[in-house]
Design a protein around this motif. Structure first.
Motif, PDB file in Angstrom:
ATOM      1  N   GLU A 181       0.886  -1.210  -0.007  1.00 25.00           N
ATOM      2  CA  GLU A 181      -0.072   0.171   0.153  1.00 25.00           C
ATOM      3  C   GLU A 181       0.936   1.279  -0.081  1.00 25.00           C
ATOM      4  OE1 GLU A 181      -0.174  -2.265   2.130  1.00 25.00           O
ATOM      5  OE2 GLU A 181      -2.126  -3.654   1.666  1.00 25.00           O
ATOM      6  N   GLN A 182       2.028   1.102   0.151  1.00 27.80           N
ATOM      7  CA  GLN A 182       2.689   2.366   0.332  1.00 27.80           C
ATOM      8  C   GLN A 182       4.024   2.364  -0.546  1.00 27.80           C
ATOM      9  OE1 GLN A 182       4.372   1.446   4.491  1.00 27.80           O
ATOM     10  NE2 GLN A 182       2.543   2.608   5.383  1.00 27.80           N
ATOM     11  N   PHE A 183       4.340   1.443  -1.107  1.00 25.69           N
ATOM     12  CA  PHE A 183       5.513   1.421  -2.219  1.00 25.69           C
ATOM     13  C   PHE A 183       5.642   2.486  -3.443  1.00 25.69           C
ATOM     14  CE2 PHE A 183       3.126  -0.520  -5.388  1.00 25.69           C
ATOM     15  CZ  PHE A 183       3.948  -0.778  -6.579  1.00 25.69           C
ATOM     16  N   LEU A 184       4.285   2.945  -3.655  1.00 25.83           N
ATOM     17  CA  LEU A 184       4.392   3.988  -4.753  1.00 25.83           C
ATOM     18  C   LEU A 184       4.702   5.229  -4.282  1.00 25.83           C
ATOM     19  CD1 LEU A 184       1.129   2.871  -6.853  1.00 25.83           C
ATOM     20  CD2 LEU A 184       3.737   2.557  -7.548  1.00 25.83           C
TER      21      LEU A 184
ATOM     22  N   ASP B 155       5.645   7.708 -14.957  1.00 28.60           N
ATOM     23  CA  ASP B 155       5.339   8.372 -16.082  1.00 28.60           C
ATOM     24  C   ASP B 155       5.419   7.257 -17.262  1.00 28.60           C
ATOM     25  OD1 ASP B 155       8.046   7.535 -16.926  1.00 28.60           O
ATOM     26  OD2 ASP B 155       8.794   9.632 -16.715  1.00 28.60           O
ATOM     27  N   ASN B 156       5.249   7.607 -18.524  1.00 29.92           N
ATOM     28  CA  ASN B 156       4.743   6.824 -19.566  1.00 29.92           C
ATOM     29  C   ASN B 156       6.083   5.850 -19.978  1.00 29.92           C
ATOM     30  OD1 ASN B 156       6.477   8.763 -20.979  1.00 29.92           O
ATOM     31  ND2 ASN B 156       4.764   9.138 -22.427  1.00 29.92           N
TER      32      ASN B 156
ATOM     33  N   LEU C 125      -3.419  -1.252  -7.201  1.00 26.52           N
ATOM     34  CA  LEU C 125      -2.796   0.092  -6.966  1.00 26.52           C
ATOM     35  C   LEU C 125      -2.470   0.659  -8.538  1.00 26.52           C
ATOM     36  CD1 LEU C 125      -0.442   0.008  -3.764  1.00 26.52           C
ATOM     37  CD2 LEU C 125      -2.918   1.010  -3.989  1.00 26.52           C
ATOM     38  N   LEU C 126      -1.774  -0.051  -9.074  1.00 31.00           N
ATOM     39  CA  LEU C 126      -1.376   0.127 -10.134  1.00 31.00           C
ATOM     40  C   LEU C 126      -2.506   0.406 -11.587  1.00 31.00           C
ATOM     41  CD1 LEU C 126       1.643  -2.261 -10.954  1.00 31.00           C
ATOM     42  CD2 LEU C 126       1.564   0.277 -10.138  1.00 31.00           C
ATOM     43  N   LEU C 127      -3.437  -0.109 -11.279  1.00 30.12           N
ATOM     44  CA  LEU C 127      -4.730   0.233 -12.245  1.00 30.12           C
ATOM     45  C   LEU C 127      -4.912   1.761 -12.188  1.00 30.12           C
ATOM     46  CD1 LEU C 127      -6.778  -3.098 -11.752  1.00 30.12           C
ATOM     47  CD2 LEU C 127      -5.312  -2.530 -13.521  1.00 30.12           C
ATOM     48  N   ASN C 128      -4.530   2.377 -11.173  1.00 27.40           N
ATOM     49  CA  ASN C 128      -5.075   3.850 -10.757  1.00 27.40           C
ATOM     50  C   ASN C 128      -4.112   4.775 -12.017  1.00 27.40           C
ATOM     51  OD1 ASN C 128      -7.327   3.036  -9.156  1.00 27.40           O
ATOM     52  ND2 ASN C 128      -5.686   2.984  -7.580  1.00 27.40           N
ATOM     53  N   TYR C 129      -3.211   4.315 -12.325  1.00 30.34           N
ATOM     54  CA  TYR C 129      -2.224   5.116 -12.938  1.00 30.34           C
ATOM     55  C   TYR C 129      -2.143   4.560 -14.502  1.00 30.34           C
ATOM     56  CZ  TYR C 129      -0.267   6.109  -8.649  1.00 30.34           C
ATOM     57  OH  TYR C 129      -0.304   6.403  -7.386  1.00 30.34           O
ATOM     58  N   PRO C 130      -3.044   5.469 -15.411  1.00 26.07           N
ATOM     59  CA  PRO C 130      -3.172   5.215 -16.757  1.00 26.07           C
ATOM     60  C   PRO C 130      -1.895   5.384 -17.546  1.00 26.07           C
ATOM     61  CG  PRO C 130      -4.409   7.151 -16.324  1.00 26.07           C
ATOM     62  CD  PRO C 130      -3.909   6.648 -15.011  1.00 26.07           C
ATOM     63  N   GLU C 131      -1.098   6.195 -17.224  1.00 24.15           N
ATOM     64  CA  GLU C 131       0.295   6.529 -17.781  1.00 24.15           C
ATOM     65  C   GLU C 131       1.182   5.451 -17.867  1.00 24.15           C
ATOM     66  OE1 GLU C 131       0.698   8.636 -13.867  1.00 24.15           O
ATOM     67  OE2 GLU C 131      -0.844   7.785 -15.190  1.00 24.15           O
TER      68      GLU C 131
ATOM     69  N   GLU D  45      -4.989  -4.344 -21.928  1.00 32.53           N
ATOM     70  CA  GLU D  45      -3.669  -4.199 -22.815  1.00 32.53           C
ATOM     71  C   GLU D  45      -2.526  -4.006 -22.195  1.00 32.53           C
ATOM     72  OE1 GLU D  45      -5.144  -1.491 -25.903  1.00 32.53           O
ATOM     73  OE2 GLU D  45      -6.442  -2.859 -26.730  1.00 32.53           O
ATOM     74  N   LYS D  46      -2.437  -3.219 -21.326  1.00 31.61           N
ATOM     75  CA  LYS D  46      -1.041  -2.845 -20.699  1.00 31.61           C
ATOM     76  C   LYS D  46      -0.656  -3.851 -19.812  1.00 31.61           C
ATOM     77  CE  LYS D  46      -1.855   2.206 -20.914  1.00 31.61           C
ATOM     78  NZ  LYS D  46      -1.845   3.393 -20.319  1.00 31.61           N
TER      79      LYS D  46
END
Length: 384
Positions: free
Chosen positions: A257-260, A266-267, A287-293, A326-327
């Motif tokens: 929950e804290q590693f980010l 970025d992209n 958590l990563l699903l919240n970062y579309p970039e 897709e990502k």
């Protein structure tokens, strides 16, 4: 170490030993070559070379030209025609079939904005930049050299005496940042012609390894050779131990929950989930699903593991979009017949490279046309 950093480091060592240096930069390529425009090499007065401008066929003569430019204390532009296999100067007979323009710049450390100082500015942050080198295909004209660095907001610490030329180059730099392609400009004013190479610089990719096991050690070592930035994170201090990883790695001990909190995304940030702990990987994926970039999320393990993750996320009320799916690359890696940890690491890093550079990973012998994309590789003429 990345090439620009190696060149800067070599220059600093040379300065410490009172040695003068010349910077060689490929500023234009017509046809094909081993390396594209933007390749650089530093030569000190003892002949020590750092970096490369070709696959080895040009370096011998380039060393002589660099020392000659240093002796005359004058910028030089030299043309190499690698299409001539009988050329005794090049000698390697690689058959690259290209004409390569190389700019040689003796470095004056007393000048505040000398080319090495500008390269230091380039690597000072992770934002995109445009490096501008001015030259003239008429060898009898002044070769102005590396003059400008524009940041992502088109700010620059230097300018040009010709304000009209500066504004046009700034306009072209904006297009370079927008399209992420180099630009070769030919600027006409009265009877004068000025050529320019506008190089698009992006920082190296960042590889985030979620899991600090033995396979993460192999991945980090190989990614370091590529010059990537590397972050290793794990909840186990016995595994996420800096002594287990190459010194360039950033090692973080943290809960999912804290590693980010300690990572800039970025992209060009790729995540590889290799904790060998299903619940840890699932928490990170959520958590990563919240970062579309994020362009790449790789998950180690069989397809059924990923399908289980999708089912568990659905139970939590999380339905992945088509763009999110897709990502995610699961199973991770290209189909290279990999078995050993090193082979698996090769397949993973190759896949990430293909994704970040928008390539398909096909064999080059099956690619139509030239190896390198020729878009914007010819001079664009502008009347000032």
């Amino acid at each position: 170490m990345r090439e620009l950093e190696s060149i800067i480091s070599a220059f600093e060592k040379a300065q410490a030993n009172d040695l003068q240096c010349t910077l060689a930069t490929v500023v234009h390529v017509e046809g094909s070559s081993y390396r594209k425009a933007g390749a650089r090499m530093l030569v000190d007065e003892n002949g020590l070379m750092t970096g490369a401008i070709s696959g080895g066929c040009l370096e011998g003569d380039a060393l002589k030209k660099a020392l000659h430019a240093l002796h005359q204390n004058k910028n030089k532009l030299i043309s190499y025609d690698t299409s001539d296999e009988d050329d005794a100067v090049i000698g390697a007979q690689l058959g690259c079939n290209g004409i390569i323009q190389v700019l040689f710049e003796p470095i004056n450390p007393e000048e505040e904005n000398n080319p090495i100082s500008l390269l230091k500015e380039v690597i000072s942050s992770k934002e995109q930049k445009v490096i501008v080198s001015l030259f003239n295909l008429n060898k009898h004209k002044e070769q102005k050299g590396t003059q400008l660095v524009f940041d992502s907001q088109l700010n620059t610490s230097t300018t040009l005496n010709d304000s009209t030329l500066f504004e046009q180059i700034k306009s072209d730099a904006a297009k370079v940042l927008e399209h992420e392609f180099p630009h070769f400009g030919e600027y006409h004013k009265d009877d004068e012609v000025q050529h320019a190479f506008l190089e698009h610089y992006t920082s190296p990719p960042t590889l985030v390894l979620v899991g600090a096991g033995n396979d993460a050690q192999v991945l980090s070592n190989m990614a370091d050779i590529l010059g990537w930035d590397i972050v290793v994170t794990d909840g186990r201090p016995t595994h996420a131990n800096p002594e287990r990883f190459i010194s360039s790695c950033q090692v973080i001990v943290t809960k999912p929950e804290q590693f980010l909190d300690s990572i800039t995304i970025d992209n060009r940030t790729a995540f590889v989930l290799i904790s060998h702990n299903y619940n840890y990987d699932l928490a990170v994926l959520k958590l990563l699903l919240n970062y579309p970039e994020i362009p790449y999320i790789g998950i180690l393990g069989p397809k059924k593991k990923f399908n289980r993750m999708l089912d568990d996320l659905q139970l939590l009320g999380i339905e992945l979009t088509e763009e999110q799916v897709e990502k995610i690359y699961a199973p991770i890696g290209l189909h290279l017949g990999a078995e050993t940890p090193a082979e698996i690491a090769l397949s993973v890093l190759s896949e990430i490279q293909a994704v970040i550079t928008h390539s398909n990973g096909q064999p080059l012998r099956e690619k139509q046309g030239t190896i390198h994309d020729k878009k914007h590789h010819q001079f664009k003429v502008t009347n000032l």
